[in-house]
Design an enzyme around this catalytic site. Sequence first.
Site, PDB file in Angstrom:
ATOM      1  N   TRP A 171       0.830  -1.211   0.000  1.00  0.00           N
ATOM      2  CA  TRP A 171       0.000   0.000   0.000  1.00  0.00           C
ATOM      3  C   TRP A 171       0.862   1.258   0.000  1.00  0.00           C
ATOM      4  CZ3 TRP A 171      -4.329  -0.983  -1.973  1.00  0.00           C
ATOM      5  CH2 TRP A 171      -4.967  -2.201  -1.727  1.00  0.00           C
TER       6      TRP A 171
ATOM      7  N   ASP B 134      -1.706   6.742   6.501  1.00  0.00           N
ATOM      8  CA  ASP B 134      -2.728   5.829   5.992  1.00  0.00           C
ATOM      9  C   ASP B 134      -2.986   4.831   7.120  1.00  0.00           C
ATOM     10  OD1 ASP B 134      -4.224   3.811   4.895  1.00  0.00           O
ATOM     11  OD2 ASP B 134      -2.914   3.442   3.170  1.00  0.00           O
TER      12      ASP B 134
ATOM     13  N   LYS C  62     -12.774  -1.827   6.884  1.00  0.00           N
ATOM     14  CA  LYS C  62     -12.146  -2.735   7.858  1.00  0.00           C
ATOM     15  C   LYS C  62     -12.754  -2.467   9.234  1.00  0.00           C
ATOM     16  CE  LYS C  62      -8.474  -2.226   4.664  1.00  0.00           C
ATOM     17  NZ  LYS C  62      -8.278  -3.550   4.083  1.00  0.00           N
TER      18      LYS C  62
HETATM   19  C1  LIG Z   1      -3.372   0.151   4.279  1.00  0.00           C
HETATM   20  C2  LIG Z   1      -4.280   0.243   3.094  1.00  0.00           C
HETATM   21  N1  LIG Z   1      -4.263   1.346   2.333  1.00  0.00           N
HETATM   22  C3  LIG Z   1      -5.052   1.476   1.263  1.00  0.00           C
HETATM   23  C4  LIG Z   1      -5.923   0.488   0.882  1.00  0.00           C
HETATM   24  C5  LIG Z   1      -6.801   0.676  -0.334  1.00  0.00           C
HETATM   25  O1  LIG Z   1      -8.092   0.882   0.073  1.00  0.00           O
HETATM   26  P1  LIG Z   1      -9.308   1.038  -0.983  1.00  0.00           P
HETATM   27  O2  LIG Z   1      -9.505  -0.294  -1.587  1.00  0.00           O
HETATM   28  O3  LIG Z   1     -10.429   1.495  -0.101  1.00  0.00           O
HETATM   29  O4  LIG Z   1      -8.912   2.058  -1.974  1.00  0.00           O
HETATM   30  C6  LIG Z   1      -5.986  -0.685   1.645  1.00  0.00           C
HETATM   31  C7  LIG Z   1      -6.919  -1.776   1.266  1.00  0.00           C
HETATM   32  O5  LIG Z   1      -6.919  -2.847   1.802  1.00  0.00           O
HETATM   33  C8  LIG Z   1      -5.148  -0.809   2.774  1.00  0.00           C
HETATM   34  O6  LIG Z   1      -5.162  -1.918   3.518  1.00  0.00           O
END
Ligand SMILES: Cc1ncc(COP(=O)(O)O)c(C=O)c1O
Length: 379
Positions: free
Chosen positions: A115, A185, A209
Site C-alpha cells: 500500500w 494511511d 475494515k
Molecule cells: C493500508 C491500506 N491502504 C489502502 C488500501 C486501499 O483501500 P481502498 O480499496 O479502499 O482504496 C488498503 C486496502 O486494503 C489498505 O489496507
Amino acid sequence: MADTTRPFNFSAGPAILPQEVLERAAEAVTALRLGGHQPDAPSIGLSLLEVSHRGGPYQAVHDRAIELAHSVLNIPEDTHQILLLPGGASMQFVMVPTNLSRPGRPASFVDTGAWSSKAIAEARHFGEVRVLGSSSDSKFDHIPPVNWADAAGSSFLHITTNNTIYGTEYEDLPHAPEGVPLVVDASSHIGSRPMALERAALGYAGAQKNLGCSGLCLVFLRRDLIDDPEAPASPKFLKYATHANANSLFNTPNSFGVLVLKLVLEWIEARGGVEAMARLNNEKSELLYETLDNSSLFAAHARAGHRSRMTIPFTLNGAPEAERDALTARFLTEANDLGFQGLKGHRSVGGCRASMYNAFPVEGARALTSFMREFERRA
Ligand SMILES: Cc1ncc(COP(=O)(O)O)c(C=O)c1O
C-alpha cells in the site's frame, strides 16, 4: 457475545462487522428513523437509499457520523476537520499529493509494503519522491528504522501505519520535522486502540475494515491545510477545500456507507471506546502470536516488536519445503470446513492471514489457535 450461527470471518476487507450494526443498517435500508436512525425514533417511512442527501433525515446521519468520528477516534475538532469522501483509501494516494505537493520540495515516504508502494507510485506523478526507509529486502517483515529529521524540507511525510498485507504496525506516530505535514494511511487499524492521531496533519482510512463498508474513506486534516494558498492548482473535485467547505456534501455522498460508519462508531462508543477495543485486540492477537511463536510448524511473517494486532499473516514454514504448499492447502480447507473463513494469505506473502478487526470475537481467536495446535499434532 459471539454469534455462533455465523462463521468466524478473518477477511482482510471488506471485513467482519458487528451483527447489530448489520441488523440496524438493514432496517435503515427498509425504513430510516428520525434523528440519524436513533433506535426508538419514529420511522420516516422511506429507505435511507431513497431520500435526498440535502434533507433532514439524512443530514442527521451525516452530522452524527462526523461528530462521533471526532469523539470516538479522538480527532480534535478545533484543529482538524473530518471529511467523508468517495474513492476509498486509494483515492487519497492521489488527493494527498494533489493538495500537499509543493514545487521544489520532495515528498517523503517510508516504504512498508504494497500500500505504501502504491501511494509512492502516485506521488511520483507530482514531483520528486524520497524514500526514507524500506523493508522490501526482507519481504516487509518489519518497520524500517528511519531518521525522521531526513524528512526536513519535504512537502509532506507519508507513512502507512498498519500494513494490511505484511502484518506490521507502527507502535506510535512519529513527530515530523517542523513545517512538514505528517500524513498517515491508517486504513487497517484506525479505531483499534488509542493513537495520537492529532500528530498527523492529514490521515485517512478506507472504511471497509474497522469503520464500515467499502467505497467510503474517512479523511481528517488540519484546518490550516484546507485552504492553503500555496496549494497547487488542481481539478475542483480533488481539492480538500471543495469537500471541506461543503461538509462533505459537494456531490452526492455514499449515504449507506456513512450510515454504517455512524452505527459502527456508536457500537465502539457503547463498548467503552478505543481503549476497550485495544484490550480485546491485544487479547486476540496475543493468543495468535503465542501459538505461532510456540509452534514448530506455523510462523508469523512479521518480526516481534513490529507486529500488527489487526492483520496477522503466517505461514507453515516449519514444514519441509516440498510439502509446504500441500499442507497449507489442507490447513485452509480444514479451517474453512470448520467455519474459519477468509484465512487464505495474500499472494505476495502466501500462507495464511488472520485479520481480526474490532468486531472479531475473542472466541474466534481461541477457536482458531486450538485448531492450529490440533492440526500441528496431526501434521
Ligand atoms: C493500508 C491500506 N491502504 C489502502 C488500501 C486501499 O483501500 P481502498 O480499496 O479502499 O482504496 C488498503 C486496502 O486494503 C489498505 O489496507
